[in-house]
Design a protein around this motif. Structure first.
Motif, PDB file in Angstrom:
ATOM      1  N   ALA A   1      25.188 -57.887  12.559  1.00 58.84           N
ATOM      2  CA  ALA A   1      26.611 -57.903  12.920  1.00 58.84           C
ATOM      3  C   ALA A   1      27.066 -59.335  13.217  1.00 58.84           C
ATOM      4  O   ALA A   1      28.148 -59.759  12.783  1.00 58.84           O
ATOM      5  CB  ALA A   1      26.851 -57.010  14.126  1.00 58.84           C
TER       6      ALA A   1
ATOM      7  N   LEU B   1      30.683 -48.589  18.374  1.00 59.41           N
ATOM      8  CA  LEU B   1      29.737 -48.399  17.274  1.00 59.41           C
ATOM      9  C   LEU B   1      28.830 -47.239  17.657  1.00 59.41           C
ATOM     10  O   LEU B   1      28.077 -47.336  18.629  1.00 59.41           O
ATOM     11  CB  LEU B   1      28.905 -49.669  17.058  1.00 59.41           C
TER      12      LEU B   1
ATOM     13  N   LEU C   1      32.729 -53.459   9.396  1.00 63.17           N
ATOM     14  CA  LEU C   1      32.763 -54.037  10.737  1.00 63.17           C
ATOM     15  C   LEU C   1      33.701 -55.237  10.784  1.00 63.17           C
ATOM     16  O   LEU C   1      34.526 -55.363  11.696  1.00 63.17           O
ATOM     17  CB  LEU C   1      31.341 -54.444  11.160  1.00 63.17           C
TER      18      LEU C   1
END
Length: 343
Positions: free
Chosen positions: A17, A81, A111
């Motif tokens: 991420a 998430l 994302l």
């Protein structure tokens, strides 16, 4: 470039991420659980927080509650998430104050897109205070077009409104003995024109924006009523806690009040009827009746005449105080009037 805080206990997920967001031009800080995440948020004041739900020591819901309870951090957009794909868990996160969610496994491009949407939302919030109500509405609609996706439509909207979109049903009628109504005056005045958009496009976008917000916060039925939009939050549902319908209605009202200045809240019986006309090729008309709807219309007119943003029936005062919509004794009107102004 925005400062993004990632709260994730799984090392590989956190690394991927961070890599994706930094590649998109953002600056990223990390935390391995909710406790560390709160410390990082207070120290760095990130623009957006992406937070896992299942974590040791403090999970995502507890982290979100602590964040919304801190005046300095309450306005930071939060993206949850989660691998909990059930609708109840999605709704729990949204009711807890999340701004968006992604269900694992997700593509990291998703994302990045979601985070960028929330960055835009925060910029929009900070600029709204200096704009007029109509300008706010246009900016909010443009932001929501990108931020609210088909996930909400599929999981929250289709099931709730299926009986209104079934073309095989000639007539549908619903009666609620007790419901909280939110009447939103979206079309009280002329809508701002945007390049390339017709008046019909603007009206459709305004309705879509208000419908998405109302449905997101728990309205079971959202329908146009003349120049207004009516949202129905049934209060006579067995599994709901006392006052839950009022709390949901107030959360929806809060989400719209800056963009839509005239709103009315009422409570009581309401009837919804959809009538199909075979003479018009099966086109249907939605009819609304009941004392609560009539009261909401009167309250809307009172709000407009007095320049109030939100007005509520007196019967809702105690529940709105419990929902922190107003402090006891704050605002209001003459004691003889069966309604009051909501701050």
């Amino acid at each position: 470039m925005a400062l993004i805080l990632i709260v994730e206990d799984e090392t590989t997920q956190r690394f991927a991420a961070k890599f994706s967001l930094e590649k998109a031009g953002h600056k990223v800080i990390e935390a391995v659980d909710g406790i560390e995440g709160l410390a990082q948020a207070r120290a760095r004041l990130p623009d957006v927080i992406a937070c896992d739900v299942v974590m040791p020591r403090m999970d995502g819901y507890e982290f979100l509650a602590a964040l919304r309870g801190d005046a300095q951090l309450a306005g930071i957009p939060v993206l949850l998430l989660t691998s909990l794909a059930e609708r109840a868990d999605v709704r729990k996160g949204m009711r807890s104050g999340a701004d968006d969610y992604l269900t694992k496994p997700f593509k990291f491009a998703e994302l990045v897109e979601a985070v960028q949407g929330l960055v835009g939302k925060r910029v929009q919030r900070e600029s709204q205070a200096a704009r007029s109500a109509l300008t706010d509405l246009e900016a909010a609609m443009q932001s929501q077009k990108n931020e609210l996706s088909l996930r909400y439509e599929v999981q929250l909207l289709n099931e709730l409104n299926a009986r209104w979109t079934n073309k095989d049903q000639a007539n549908v009628q619903l009666q609620f003995a007790d419901a909280v109504l939110v009447l939103v005056g979206v079309f009280a005045g002329p809508l701002p024109a945007s390049p390339g958009f017709s008046e019909a496009d603007e009206m459709r976008a305004a309705y879509q924006f208000a419908r998405d917000q109302l449905t997101l916060f728990g309205a079971q039925h959202v329908l146009p009523c003349g120049n207004d939009i009516l949202a129905v939050f049934p209060a006579d549902v067995a599994f709901q806690e006392p006052g839950e319908a009022v709390a949901h209605a107030w959360r929806a009202t809060e989400s719209l009040v800056r963009a839509v200045p005239v709103q009315a809240l009422a409570r009581g019986p309401v009837s919804l009827v959809q009538v199909a006309d075979p003479m018009l090729g099966g086109a249907s008309t939605q009819l609304v009746g009941g004392s609560a709807y009539l009261e909401a219309q009167v309250l809307r007119d009172i709000a407009r005449s007095r320049g109030w943003a939100v007005v509520a029936a007196e019967v809702l005062r105690a529940d709105l105080e419990s929902a922190n919509a107003l402090a006891p004794g704050e605002e209001g009107s003459d004691a003889q009037e069966p309604f009051f102004r909501v701050r």
